[in-house]
Design a protein around this motif. Structure first.
Motif, PDB file in Angstrom:
ATOM      1  N   TRP A 174     -10.987  -3.113   2.764  1.00 23.84           N
ATOM      2  CA  TRP A 174     -10.455  -2.831   2.347  1.00 23.84           C
ATOM      3  C   TRP A 174     -11.637  -0.994   2.444  1.00 23.84           C
ATOM      4  CZ3 TRP A 174      -5.442  -2.532   2.257  1.00 23.84           C
ATOM      5  CH2 TRP A 174      -4.455  -4.315   1.722  1.00 23.84           C
ATOM      6  N   SER A 187      -4.849  -3.584  -8.103  1.00 21.23           N
ATOM      7  CA  SER A 187      -5.194  -2.780  -6.905  1.00 21.23           C
ATOM      8  C   SER A 187      -3.738  -1.418  -7.076  1.00 21.23           C
ATOM      9  CB  SER A 187      -5.326  -3.746  -6.569  1.00 21.23           C
ATOM     10  OG  SER A 187      -4.381  -4.466  -5.820  1.00 21.23           O
ATOM     11  N   GLU A 203     -13.578  -0.143   0.371  1.00 24.73           N
ATOM     12  CA  GLU A 203     -13.999  -0.091  -1.182  1.00 24.73           C
ATOM     13  C   GLU A 203     -15.452  -0.259  -1.617  1.00 24.73           C
ATOM     14  OE1 GLU A 203      -9.140  -0.895  -2.264  1.00 24.73           O
ATOM     15  OE2 GLU A 203     -11.259  -1.889  -3.049  1.00 24.73           O
ATOM     16  N   HIS A 243      -3.317   2.186  -4.811  1.00 26.74           N
ATOM     17  CA  HIS A 243      -3.558   3.594  -3.677  1.00 26.74           C
ATOM     18  C   HIS A 243      -3.165   4.677  -4.516  1.00 26.74           C
ATOM     19  CE1 HIS A 243       0.776   2.775  -4.401  1.00 26.74           C
ATOM     20  NE2 HIS A 243       1.426   4.459  -4.036  1.00 26.74           N
ATOM     21  N   THR A 271      -7.608   3.755  -1.426  1.00 26.03           N
ATOM     22  CA  THR A 271      -7.174   2.248  -2.335  1.00 26.03           C
ATOM     23  C   THR A 271      -8.054   1.550  -3.421  1.00 26.03           C
ATOM     24  OG1 THR A 271      -8.717   1.245  -0.482  1.00 26.03           O
ATOM     25  CG2 THR A 271      -5.810   1.367  -0.288  1.00 26.03           C
TER      26      THR A 271
END
Length: 101
Positions: A40, A83, A42, A85, A66
């Motif tokens: 992702w 989780s 992240e 967006h 995200t």
């Protein structure tokens, strides 16, 4: 910096409480961080301890928007609890509460 990460963490917690589908995936902490980075994009944006001394972390990608909220119990695995967006890092100032003096 503290205000920024506190704001981001509070927003993520509210989003999770507001009905975001929790991802029920758990793994070792390093494996979770690697998974979020590789899949992702992240990285960890904030970290805090809750009342039970569990570590709460917010991972997010400022490029894709995200985000993932994880909790690690003392001595336990790291679990995704929410989780979503549209992540946006903010730096809001505290409101002026005393208008008199």
């Amino acid at each position: 910096m503290i205000r920024t990460t506190t704001t981001a963490l509070a927003l993520a917690l509210m989003a999770g409480a507001a009905g975001a589908e929790p991802a029920q995936q758990c793994s070792e902490h390093d494996a979770m961080a690697r998974h979020l980075a590789e899949n992702w994009g992240e990285s960890r944006k904030s970290v805090a301890l809750d009342a039970a001394s569990s570590m709460v972390e917010l991972y997010a990608s400022e490029e894709t928007g995200t985000w993932t909220l994880t909790v690690t119990s003392p001595g336990g695995p790291t679990c995704m609890i929410a989780s979503g967006h549209a992540f946006e890092m903010t730096q809001d100032e505290l409101p002026v509460l005393d208008e008199g003096a």
